[in-house]
Design a protein around this motif. Structure first.
Motif, PDB file in Angstrom:
ATOM      1  N   PHE B 309       0.824  -1.216   0.000  1.00 29.53           N
ATOM      2  CA  PHE B 309       0.000   0.000   0.000  1.00 29.53           C
ATOM      3  C   PHE B 309       0.858   1.267   0.000  1.00 29.53           C
ATOM      4  O   PHE B 309       0.364   2.357  -0.225  1.00 29.53           O
ATOM      5  CB  PHE B 309      -0.931   0.017   1.217  1.00 29.53           C
ATOM      6  CG  PHE B 309      -1.926  -1.123   1.199  1.00 29.53           C
ATOM      7  CD1 PHE B 309      -3.096  -1.028   0.462  1.00 29.53           C
ATOM      8  CD2 PHE B 309      -1.675  -2.290   1.905  1.00 29.53           C
ATOM      9  CE1 PHE B 309      -4.008  -2.079   0.437  1.00 29.53           C
ATOM     10  CE2 PHE B 309      -2.580  -3.338   1.879  1.00 29.53           C
ATOM     11  CZ  PHE B 309      -3.743  -3.238   1.150  1.00 29.53           C
ATOM     12  N   ASP B 310       2.135   1.094   0.308  1.00 27.89           N
ATOM     13  CA  ASP B 310       3.048   2.222   0.383  1.00 27.89           C
ATOM     14  C   ASP B 310       3.284   2.792  -1.026  1.00 27.89           C
ATOM     15  O   ASP B 310       3.735   2.070  -1.916  1.00 27.89           O
ATOM     16  CB  ASP B 310       4.369   1.713   0.994  1.00 27.89           C
ATOM     17  CG  ASP B 310       5.406   2.816   1.114  1.00 27.89           C
ATOM     18  OD1 ASP B 310       5.228   3.865   0.456  1.00 27.89           O
ATOM     19  OD2 ASP B 310       6.387   2.606   1.857  1.00 27.89           O
ATOM     20  N   PRO B 311       2.967   4.083  -1.231  1.00 25.82           N
ATOM     21  CA  PRO B 311       3.100   4.664  -2.583  1.00 25.82           C
ATOM     22  C   PRO B 311       4.513   4.504  -3.148  1.00 25.82           C
ATOM     23  O   PRO B 311       4.693   4.263  -4.336  1.00 25.82           O
ATOM     24  CB  PRO B 311       2.779   6.144  -2.366  1.00 25.82           C
ATOM     25  CG  PRO B 311       2.045   6.205  -1.080  1.00 25.82           C
ATOM     26  CD  PRO B 311       2.473   5.045  -0.249  1.00 25.82           C
ATOM     27  N   LYS B 312       5.512   4.611  -2.284  1.00 21.73           N
ATOM     28  CA  LYS B 312       6.888   4.465  -2.771  1.00 21.73           C
ATOM     29  C   LYS B 312       7.125   3.057  -3.309  1.00 21.73           C
ATOM     30  O   LYS B 312       7.719   2.860  -4.368  1.00 21.73           O
ATOM     31  CB  LYS B 312       7.862   4.777  -1.615  1.00 21.73           C
ATOM     32  CG  LYS B 312       9.278   4.267  -1.834  1.00 21.73           C
ATOM     33  CD  LYS B 312      10.301   5.369  -1.674  1.00 21.73           C
ATOM     34  CE  LYS B 312      11.730   4.960  -1.958  1.00 21.73           C
ATOM     35  NZ  LYS B 312      12.000   3.778  -2.720  1.00 21.73           N
ATOM     36  N   VAL B 313       6.630   2.074  -2.537  1.00 27.52           N
ATOM     37  CA  VAL B 313       6.780   0.680  -2.974  1.00 27.52           C
ATOM     38  C   VAL B 313       6.046   0.464  -4.290  1.00 27.52           C
ATOM     39  O   VAL B 313       6.571  -0.171  -5.218  1.00 27.52           O
ATOM     40  CB  VAL B 313       6.242  -0.278  -1.888  1.00 27.52           C
ATOM     41  CG1 VAL B 313       6.210  -1.705  -2.409  1.00 27.52           C
ATOM     42  CG2 VAL B 313       7.103  -0.183  -0.641  1.00 27.52           C
ATOM     43  N   ILE B 314       4.846   1.028  -4.393  1.00 23.39           N
ATOM     44  CA  ILE B 314       4.068   0.866  -5.626  1.00 23.39           C
ATOM     45  C   ILE B 314       4.838   1.449  -6.805  1.00 23.39           C
ATOM     46  O   ILE B 314       4.943   0.826  -7.872  1.00 23.39           O
ATOM     47  CB  ILE B 314       2.684   1.533  -5.479  1.00 23.39           C
ATOM     48  CG1 ILE B 314       1.870   0.786  -4.414  1.00 23.39           C
ATOM     49  CG2 ILE B 314       1.944   1.551  -6.814  1.00 23.39           C
ATOM     50  CD1 ILE B 314       0.526   1.391  -4.112  1.00 23.39           C
ATOM     51  N   GLY B 315       5.430   2.627  -6.578  1.00 23.33           N
ATOM     52  CA  GLY B 315       6.220   3.249  -7.642  1.00 23.33           C
ATOM     53  C   GLY B 315       7.389   2.371  -8.047  1.00 23.33           C
ATOM     54  O   GLY B 315       7.616   2.118  -9.234  1.00 23.33           O
ATOM     55  N   ASP B 316       8.116   1.882  -7.044  1.00 22.96           N
ATOM     56  CA  ASP B 316       9.266   1.029  -7.346  1.00 22.96           C
ATOM     57  C   ASP B 316       8.834  -0.254  -8.042  1.00 22.96           C
ATOM     58  O   ASP B 316       9.519  -0.752  -8.934  1.00 22.96           O
ATOM     59  CB  ASP B 316      10.027   0.677  -6.059  1.00 22.96           C
ATOM     60  CG  ASP B 316      10.826   1.865  -5.546  1.00 22.96           C
ATOM     61  OD1 ASP B 316      11.033   2.806  -6.336  1.00 22.96           O
ATOM     62  OD2 ASP B 316      11.219   1.851  -4.369  1.00 22.96           O
TER      63      ASP B 316
END
Ligand code: SF4
Lengths: 226, 508
Positions: B309-316
């Motif tokens: 759910f972490d936007p950074k993780v989603i981006g990566d």
């Protein structure tokens, strides 16, 4: 005439067939490229057969190959009598080791019902062919001494002449028949190569020494923006 | 971060009834063949017990998995316990640590014909066992699948369980007392590890992890029977097909997954103990996480797994080529809940350092149940005026240390946290449903278990009443799409399965 067939035609046929059919089998039946290890079924006897056999034959074959590839260096190596003695004795010992290992491997296949069950007709043919060759080699090493020397002046020029497509058989036609048989039988085994499990020889996994431990395969690596 | 997706699994051990339906489902689909009869890609063993193959957990015997290099194993660099790279080539003619068929069992059938064809006589004809390898009669069958099921022959089998070595002689003695005898079931399949021992041990490089979903497979065309994977896998989940001379292993039913179905063992599981879903992890830190000290291993593995759910993780994840559907699937993953959010599920033997991606919720029953006045009670402590199960961890029937040895590399703190939470959930629900526990006591339990009523409800919901879709969140693997650049999807469809165009047998 017969000499030409045996020492010119036969080696060429054997090598060409081995290469062509080996490639064909690799392309059409890659699944069968395997060592077909039977260690899983029988462990104890295998150790005493497989280890001496493989190490022995690898070293002996390498010696044959190295001497043929670098005859001058080899000649220098055996120039000193002491080195020649050591080489001859080592060769003889290795031949004995290889022979014993192979005999044990054959006995194992006969004795262990489990291993017998997974031995094909081609396996038996190969085992017998190898036994003949190793026994011949041992015989030659034992009774035609200084092979590490005369090999350089008989078989090596003959092999070289075959490689450069200018066959010269006079180097080998005068040799004792048992030595000749050892040479020809070697090509017979090359001929057997693509039809048996011997193909595992060309799949020695040398790349393991440097490949990364983990292997990840993608169908199609997608690259997307954020 | 280099994010990858991994189809991961949770087995809830309290729910396993030891019925072996999973094993049979798998056998019927994949291993009902010559050379594979003895293979159980899914097996269910009784613990304490020596398992299948016998003593597989004993890595002094089989040399599976990884160890830390350095004088006393303190450097974070890893090496295969089996051998180095040169060693692999040196031992290729004879692998000194290879299990043989006797470490599993010799597969057999029965001579049923004899029942019909036996000449008339004074005795009933019998169907004698016949080896499926040699075709010869076996005089005495000495081992078979689940030979030590339900503690059968426990003085020989259970008593030799390698995990028991963590217990004191007295504790082991107590476990044999009639009224304390305890066991539970451990269903095992391939863990589809991140730092797989089999992949690393294969000299031919025939074993690989699929980038898209992390399933570990053996290329049958590249396998040359060097048989190092069988030793390299500490879970002994690669098997040698003695007939074809190839290694085989659990394929997580990828042909089923690719068509949106749960793997056969998951689908058929009677106890509904199995969950499947995607985890996102940081592939750059695999070695680092596998190289920490024993006690930190579980935490390190958790730290690899990323919050979907972490936007950074989603981006990566997107940058690493992971599809939005895959990310959405990871957000729904029941495995993420059990492993990360609730921290209830633990890897089996993390000390093998392969980072297994099959996680287990440890069982409560064998630890907590006690015989009282001829009846099994989930609790004791009544005498001390305590609510059931408060004191039970300390008086556990099966010492916590045993469980910690299996699921947390000996870290009892982690094990205790899991059990405290499981106990809290039970007490909370009991207070709510049966109402024989006071509200205050339930609150106390929740606090000890570091959980909340909402979380407890969610755990109960996913543990006891999940739907098929909640248990199995199968990502859209979209295989046809992924391969269309290289292969006609119609051809692929015809190939689903092992993809053989020739029968996999010896021809030479
Ligand atoms: S089918 Fe499910 S409940 Fe039955 S033994 Fe297998 S894992 Fe356990």
């Amino acid at each position: 005439m017969i000499d030409l067939v045996l020492f010119v035609a036969f080696p060429y046929v054997a090598v060409v067939l081995a290469v062509l059919f080996g490639i064909y089998r690799y392309r059409s039946d890659r699944f069968s490229y395997s060592s077909f290890s039977s260690q899983f079924l029988e462990n104890r006897q295998l150790f005493w057969g497989s280890v001496p056999w493989h190490y022995g034959i690898v070293i002996i074959l390498s010696a044959h190959l190295l001497a043929a590839l670098f005859p001058r260096a080899w000649a220098q190596l055996i120039a000193a009598p002491l080195r020649l003695y050591v080489l001859e004795v080592t060769g003889l010992a290795l031949a004995l080791l290889t022979l014993l290992g192979l005999v044990l491997l054959i006995l194992r296949r006969l004795r262990s019902a489990r291993v017998f069950a997974v031995t094909s007709a081609m396996d038996w043919a190969l085992l017998v062919a190898l036994l003949v060759q190793v026994a011949l080699g041992f015989w030659v090493a034992l009774f035609y001494r200084w092979g590490s020397d005369w090999y350089l002046h008989t078989a090596v020029p003959w092999l070289f002449s075959l490689v450069v497509f200018q066959p010269q058989i006079q180097y080998v036609t005068a040799l004792p028949w048992i030595v000749q048989l050892h040479m020809l039988w070697g090509f017979f085994i090359i001929l057997l190569f693509p039809f048996t499990r011997l193909v595992h020889l060309v799949t020695v996994p040398i790349t393991y020494l440097w490949r990364p431990y983990q292997v990840v395969i993608w169908n199609r690596r997608m690259r997307r923006g954020r | 971060m280099n994010i990858r997706a991994q189809v991961s699994m949770v087995f809830h051990l309290d729910k396993c009834i030891g019925c072996h339906t999973c094993s049979v489902a798998c056998k019927n689909i994949w291993t009902d063949r010559v050379g594979a009869e003895y293979m159980w890609w899914n097996n269910v063993e009784t613990k304490p017990g020596t398992g299948y193959p016998t003593l597989w957990e004993d890595q002094e015997k089989y040399k599976g998995g990884w160890e830390r290099s350095g004088a006393n194993g303190h450097s974070s660099k890893l090496r295969l316990k089996l051998q180095g790279r040169g060693g692999a080539l040196a031992n290729i003619f004879f692998n000194p640590y290879l299990p043989t068929v006797d470490d599993y069992y010799e597969p057999w059938t029965y001579d049923y014909e004899n029942l019909f064809n036996a000449p008339e006589g004074d005795d009933q004809p019998t169907a004698r066992p016949v080896s499926l390898i040699t075709g010869k009669t076996i005089e005495t069958i000495e081992a078979g699948p689940n030979w030590d099921d339900d503690l059968g022959g426990s003085p020989i089998y259970a008593a030799n369980d390698p995990n028991l070595s963590r217990l004191s002689a007295q504790e082991r003695e107590q476990m044999n007392e009639l009224e304390r005898v305890v066991f539970f079931y451990l269903p095992r399949i391939c863990n589809h590890c991140l730092n797989a021992g089999c992949v690393a041990a294969c000299p031919a490089g025939a074993i690989y992890k699929r980038g898209e979903d992390g399933i570990v497979l053996i290329s049958q065309e590249k396998c040359r029977a060097w048989r190092m994977c069988i030793s390299g896998c500490p879970y002994k989940k690669t098997y040698f097909n003695w007939n074809t001379g190839k290694s085989e292993k659990c394929i997580l039913c990828f042909p089923r997954l690719e068509t949106g179905q749960a793997p056969a063992c998951f689908h058929s599981c009677v106890g509904r103990i199995r969950y499947l879903g995607v985890l996102l992890y940081d592939a750059d830190r695999i070695e680092e996480a596998a190289g920490v000290s024993d006690a930190e291993l579980v935490e390190a593995q958790r730290s690899l797994i990323q919050d979907p759910f972490d936007p950074k993780v989603i981006g990566d994840a997107r940058a690493s080529g992971i599809s939005d559907q895959m990310i959405a699937s990871a957000q729904n993953s029941p495995v993420y809940k059990f492993v990360m959010r609730w921290k209830l599920a633990l890897p089996l033997h993390p000390e093998f350092r392969t980072l297994p991606m099959l996680f287990y919720v440890p069982p409560m029953l064998p630890v907590l149940a006690k015989l009282q006045q001829g009846r099994y009670e989930l609790a004791d402590g009544h005498e001390e005026g305590l609510a059931p199960m408060f004191s039970s961890l300390e008086q556990a029937r099966l010492p916590l240390r045993y469980m910690a040895g299996m699921f947390s590399a000996g870290n009892e703190r982690i094990m205790e946290a899991v059990y405290r939470k499981l106990i809290a959930v039970r007490l909370y629900m009991r207070a709510k449903q049966v109402k024989d526990i006071s509200e205050a006591e339930a609150q106390m339990a929740l606090k000890l278990g570091e959980t909340t009523p909402e979380e407890a409800e969610a755990i109960v919901r996913l543990t006891a009443r999940p739907t098929y879709e909640e248990r199995f969140v199968i990502p859209p693997l979209a295989r046809e799409q992924a391969i269309e650049a290289t292969l006609d999807p119609y051809t692929h469809k015809l190939e689903a399965g092992f993809g053989f165009r020739q029968s996999p047998e010896r021809r030479w």
